[in-house]
Write a protein that holds these residues in place. Structure first.
Motif, mmCIF file in Angstrom:
data_model
loop_
_atom_site.group_PDB
_atom_site.id
_atom_site.type_symbol
_atom_site.label_atom_id
_atom_site.label_comp_id
_atom_site.label_asym_id
_atom_site.label_seq_id
_atom_site.Cartn_x
_atom_site.Cartn_y
_atom_site.Cartn_z
ATOM 1 N N ARG A 1 0.660 -1.311 -0.004
ATOM 2 C CA ARG A 1 0.095 0.076 -0.222
ATOM 3 C C ARG A 1 0.790 1.294 -0.025
ATOM 4 O O ARG A 1 0.664 2.205 -0.598
ATOM 5 N N TYR A 2 2.006 1.326 0.644
ATOM 6 C CA TYR A 2 2.856 2.463 0.809
ATOM 7 C C TYR A 2 3.548 2.536 -0.352
ATOM 8 O O TYR A 2 3.755 3.734 -1.051
ATOM 9 N N GLN A 3 3.985 1.507 -1.296
ATOM 10 C CA GLN A 3 4.626 1.484 -2.415
ATOM 11 C C GLN A 3 3.822 2.216 -3.375
ATOM 12 O O GLN A 3 4.148 3.105 -4.226
ATOM 13 N N GLN A 4 2.322 1.602 -3.507
ATOM 14 C CA GLN A 4 1.565 2.156 -4.357
ATOM 15 C C GLN A 4 1.269 3.661 -4.113
ATOM 16 O O GLN A 4 1.304 4.480 -5.048
ATOM 17 N N CYS A 5 1.251 4.152 -2.998
ATOM 18 C CA CYS A 5 1.470 5.608 -2.818
ATOM 19 C C CYS A 5 2.363 6.413 -3.105
ATOM 20 O O CYS A 5 1.954 7.275 -3.719
ATOM 21 N N VAL A 6 3.620 5.999 -2.974
ATOM 22 C CA VAL A 6 4.629 6.526 -3.249
ATOM 23 C C VAL A 6 4.744 6.624 -4.882
ATOM 24 O O VAL A 6 5.134 7.664 -5.449
ATOM 25 N N GLN A 7 4.379 5.584 -5.511
ATOM 26 C CA GLN A 7 4.364 5.636 -6.997
ATOM 27 C C GLN A 7 3.360 6.745 -7.386
ATOM 28 O O GLN A 7 3.837 7.240 -8.523
ATOM 29 N N LYS A 8 2.309 6.812 -6.994
ATOM 30 C CA LYS A 8 1.373 7.868 -7.397
ATOM 31 C C LYS A 8 1.827 9.127 -7.053
ATOM 32 O O LYS A 8 1.795 10.207 -8.003
ATOM 33 N N ALA A 9 2.636 9.320 -5.989
ATOM 34 C CA ALA A 9 3.106 10.802 -5.690
ATOM 35 C C ALA A 9 4.106 11.229 -6.671
ATOM 36 O O ALA A 9 4.322 12.143 -7.036
ATOM 37 N N ILE A 10 5.014 10.124 -6.962
ATOM 38 C CA ILE A 10 6.270 10.413 -7.833
ATOM 39 C C ILE A 10 5.614 10.713 -9.121
ATOM 40 O O ILE A 10 5.916 11.742 -9.859
ATOM 41 N N LYS A 11 4.533 10.198 -9.667
ATOM 42 C CA LYS A 11 3.892 10.456 -10.860
ATOM 43 C C LYS A 11 3.307 11.809 -11.000
ATOM 44 O O LYS A 11 3.590 12.695 -11.777
ATOM 45 N N GLU A 12 2.528 12.132 -9.645
ATOM 46 C CA GLU A 12 1.922 13.563 -9.649
ATOM 47 C C GLU A 12 2.828 14.734 -9.747
ATOM 48 O O GLU A 12 2.435 15.682 -10.097
ATOM 49 N N LYS A 13 4.007 14.494 -8.723
ATOM 50 C CA LYS A 13 5.016 15.400 -8.695
ATOM 51 C C LYS A 13 5.823 15.377 -9.945
ATOM 52 O O LYS A 13 6.885 16.294 -9.910
ATOM 53 N N GLU A 14 5.709 14.700 -10.961
ATOM 54 C CA GLU A 14 6.596 14.369 -12.063
ATOM 55 C C GLU A 14 8.109 14.455 -11.542
ATOM 56 O O GLU A 14 8.829 14.996 -12.300
ATOM 57 N N ILE A 15 8.448 13.395 -10.873
ATOM 58 C CA ILE A 15 10.073 13.106 -10.514
ATOM 59 C C ILE A 15 10.273 12.292 -11.525
ATOM 60 O O ILE A 15 9.754 11.103 -11.657
ATOM 61 N N PRO A 16 11.429 12.649 -12.214
ATOM 62 C CA PRO A 16 12.059 11.809 -13.151
ATOM 63 C C PRO A 16 12.785 10.540 -12.518
ATOM 64 O O PRO A 16 13.440 10.913 -11.691
ATOM 65 N N ILE A 17 12.267 9.273 -12.743
ATOM 66 C CA ILE A 17 12.869 8.240 -12.433
ATOM 67 C C ILE A 17 13.349 7.182 -13.245
ATOM 68 O O ILE A 17 13.831 6.097 -13.073
#
Length: 76
Positions: free
Chosen positions: A43-59
């Motif tokens: 659940r935490y991992q999914q939340c972080v992945q969503k936040a990364i996309k929303e903040k447009e953090i390049p990974i």
């Protein structure tokens, strides 16, 4: 330490507490029969992945370790 996404911080703390308890009370005493925190981690991992996309953090080009992932044999 807070999470990359504000909405994920409580989940991170909950997972950290669960993992630290399991690690100290079970794993270090020889009981490696399972990690009861796997669902919290997912659940935490999914939340972080969503936040990364929303903040447009390049990974691009980064590899992440996590539950269910093994290091490749060529890694050092």
């Amino acid at each position: 330490m807070n999470s990359v996404g504000e909405a994920c911080t409580d989940m991170k703390r909950e997972y950290d507490q669960c993992f630290n308890r399991w690690f100290a009370e079970k794993f270090l005493k020889g009981d490696s029969s399972g990690d009861p925190c796997t669902d919290l981690f997912k659940r935490y991992q999914q939340c972080v992945q969503k936040a990364i996309k929303e903040k447009e953090i390049p990974i691009e080009g980064l590899e992440f370790m996590g539950h269910g992932k093994e290091k490749s044999e060529n890694s050092s």
